[in-house]
Design a protein around this motif. Structure first.
Motif, PDB file in Angstrom:
ATOM      1  N   ARG A   1       1.108  -1.212   0.071  1.00 29.19           N
ATOM      2  CA  ARG A   1      -0.088   0.000  -0.014  1.00 29.19           C
ATOM      3  C   ARG A   1       0.966   1.290   0.092  1.00 29.19           C
TER       4      ARG A   1
ATOM      5  N   THR B   1       0.761   5.543   0.199  1.00 28.50           N
ATOM      6  CA  THR B   1       0.013   6.758   0.504  1.00 28.50           C
ATOM      7  C   THR B   1       0.683   8.092  -0.502  1.00 28.50           C
TER       8      THR B   1
ATOM      9  N   VAL C   1      -4.322   6.198 -11.495  1.00 28.71           N
ATOM     10  CA  VAL C   1      -4.228   4.749 -11.272  1.00 28.71           C
ATOM     11  C   VAL C   1      -4.509   4.010 -12.526  1.00 28.71           C
TER      12      VAL C   1
ATOM     13  N   SER D   1      -7.196  -1.195  -5.049  1.00 32.33           N
ATOM     14  CA  SER D   1      -7.958  -0.801  -3.764  1.00 32.33           C
ATOM     15  C   SER D   1      -7.485   0.466  -3.634  1.00 32.33           C
ATOM     16  N   VAL D   2      -8.518   1.464  -3.296  1.00 29.18           N
ATOM     17  CA  VAL D   2      -8.058   2.809  -2.979  1.00 29.18           C
ATOM     18  C   VAL D   2      -8.753   3.070  -1.811  1.00 29.18           C
ATOM     19  N   LYS D   3      -8.442   4.079  -0.982  1.00 28.07           N
ATOM     20  CA  LYS D   3      -9.085   4.530   0.400  1.00 28.07           C
ATOM     21  C   LYS D   3      -8.582   5.971   0.532  1.00 28.07           C
TER      22      LYS D   3
ATOM     23  N   GLU E   1     -12.701   1.589   1.633  1.00 24.62           N
ATOM     24  CA  GLU E   1     -12.096   0.987   0.656  1.00 24.62           C
ATOM     25  C   GLU E   1     -12.734   0.653  -0.558  1.00 24.62           C
TER      26      GLU E   1
ATOM     27  N   ILE F   1      -4.625   9.802  -0.087  1.00 24.35           N
ATOM     28  CA  ILE F   1      -5.130   8.304  -0.603  1.00 24.35           C
ATOM     29  C   ILE F   1      -4.212   7.351  -0.471  1.00 24.35           C
TER      30      ILE F   1
ATOM     31  N   HIS G   1      -3.277   3.610  -1.807  1.00 21.45           N
ATOM     32  CA  HIS G   1      -3.701   2.523  -2.905  1.00 21.45           C
ATOM     33  C   HIS G   1      -2.874   1.590  -2.802  1.00 21.45           C
ATOM     34  N   THR G   2      -3.415   0.200  -3.627  1.00 21.97           N
ATOM     35  CA  THR G   2      -2.506  -0.797  -3.449  1.00 21.97           C
ATOM     36  C   THR G   2      -1.532  -0.534  -4.539  1.00 21.97           C
TER      37      THR G   2
ATOM     38  N   THR H   1      -0.127  -1.846  -9.325  1.00 18.49           N
ATOM     39  CA  THR H   1      -0.291  -1.157 -10.850  1.00 18.49           C
ATOM     40  C   THR H   1       0.758  -0.999 -11.443  1.00 18.49           C
TER      41      THR H   1
ATOM     42  N   ALA I   1       1.060   4.605 -11.071  1.00 21.59           N
ATOM     43  CA  ALA I   1       0.131   5.556 -10.180  1.00 21.59           C
ATOM     44  C   ALA I   1       0.943   6.728 -10.117  1.00 21.59           C
TER      45      ALA I   1
END
Length: 423
Positions: A6, A8, A19, A28-30, A48, A66, A68-69, A72, A75
């Motif tokens: 993850r 940030t 992304v 996955s994003v949060k 999430e 944010i 995100h995993t 990718t 990003a």
């Protein structure tokens, strides 16, 4: 399987996190804190989201953090986005909506046009979402037969939208009306496409005439990549008074010239820059996205809003199965004195089962078994099924259907697309 890590990202106001996921691997994003939105849909902080494998632009007006995993390809944070122009366009449209509301008049009717992969559907989704966030109920029209907002390719569709799209599954709460086309590109049958758009336009106009709130909220039309003459047919069908052109100066000038030549007044043509985050798709990726659209119609979105489709068996003799568009008959094969018909609009019956029909999607037409040719071609659709298998001994076919209930109609129209169910 690659272990997910993850990362940030801290975004300043006016920045956008883009992304790009690897094929068939969700991201996955949060939002940790602050406010951010995905194509006009506000993301809930602390929640999430598992986004699809396409490019996803997450924008913030005020700044945010944010996570995100890291599965990718890329990003990155973008400084230049078209969101300010989109907000200005929304503000102008909202001003027209308020005037229409106060006078019980007609709100703005905007169509978004441009080349492939210029961000047309993203633009429409943002405009529709912003309108909903102002408590409007615009009618969202999608006449792109390849990538339809409402899930099923080879159709044109429209629906009033009363709330912003879900960040993952889109406008799932909308109740669209579909009309059959049968192809994924306009050139597949341009004459029948024009008829389908005309029929949808009449349906939308009827809705606007009886619904004051929808009339004041206006219409947003997502257009396919097609010749300018076809775009003018779409403009006429929905009586659009604003044409938003993405990233194509030549098309702006061509539309202005043809509208002037046709003596069509009161149409504003605006040029909007496309987002730098738009990624062209290869042929394989296009086919994969088409399959995913069909899959979501039957199965929903896994781990978010899943559906449970059912198999339905029906005797082939009970069906009326057709394909729109018959082969052109050479002039020297016609009887003396006979005139050539518009073969593109002819309804060709399919009287016997063949293996070529397997896995094809078919439209279920909302008409009686005794309906005539025009009623079959131009009636609204009840839904869609897939031909799964054929039992020669019983002369029956098994269909993949979205519900276990009895089919509302056994008048079917064939799509050119097929669906490989690997679930």
């Amino acid at each position: 399987m690659e272990e997910q890590t993850r990362t940030t990202e801290t975004l300043s106001k006016g920045q956008e996190l883009r992304v790009e996921a690897q094929p068939q691997q969700p991201v996955s994003v949060k939002v940790n804190f602050g406010k951010a939105e995905l194509l006009g849909t506000e993301l809930v902080a602390g929640k999430e989201y598992k986004l699809s494998s396409e490019s996803q632009p997450i924008f913030t007006w005020h700044g945010c953090s944010i996570a995100h995993t890291a599965t990718t390809d890329a990003a990155y944070v973008a400084e230049e986005t078209p969101m300010r122009q989109m907000l200005n366009l929304h503000a102008a449209l909202e001003n027209q909506r308020q005037k229409a509301h106060d006078s019980n008049g007609q709100g703005p009717r905007i169509m978004v046009v441009g080349p492939d992969f210029s961000g047309k559907s993203s633009c429409c989704r943002i405009l529709a979402n912003y309108a909903c966030r102002m408590y409007r109920t615009p009618i969202l029209v999608d006449v792109d037969p390849n990538d339809n907002f409402f899930g099923m390719p080879c159709c044109v569709a429209a629906a009033p939208v009363t709330q912003p799209a879900d960040a993952i599954s889109g406008f799932v709460d909308a109740t669209p009306v579909f009309f059959h086309f049968g192809h994924t590109t306009v050139k597949g049958n341009s004459k029948f496409y024009a008829k389908a758009v005309e029929r949808l336009g009449k349906t939308v106009q009827a809705k606007l005439s009886e619904d004051d709130k929808a009339r004041a909220s206006g219409v947003v039309v997502n257009c396919p990549t097609c010749p300018s003459d076809t775009l003018l047919q779409i403009q006429a069908a929905f009586n659009c008074d604003v044409i938003c052109v993405l990233d194509q100066e030549r098309l702006v000038n061509e539309l202005k010239r043809k509208l002037t030549a046709s003596k069509v007044d009161g149409v504003k043509i605006l040029k909007i820059p496309k987002s730098g985050g738009v990624i062209p798709l290869e042929t394989e990726a296009k086919l994969r996205r088409t399959q995913e659209r069909i899959r979501q119609y039957f199965y929903g979105v896994p781990h978010h809003n899943p559906f449970m489709p059912h198999s339905v068996s029906i005797p082939f003799s009970r069906l009326r199965l057709f394909k729109v568009g018959a082969p052109e008959v050479p002039l020297d094969c016609l009887p003396i004195g006979a005139k050539r018909t518009e073969h593109e609009l002819e309804l060709e019956p399919i009287l016997k089962f063949s293996v070529d029909l397997l896995r094809h999607v078919v439209s279920v037409v909302g008409c009686e078994m005794t309906a005539n040719s025009d009623q079959i071609k131009y009636s609204a659709l009840c839904g869609f099924v897939v031909i799964e298998s054929y039992n020669e001994e019983r002369d029956s076919i098994k269909l993949l259907a979205p519900a276990p209930d009895r089919l509302p109609s056994t008048v079917f129209l064939l799509h050119e697309t097929s669906f490989s169910d690997t679930s």
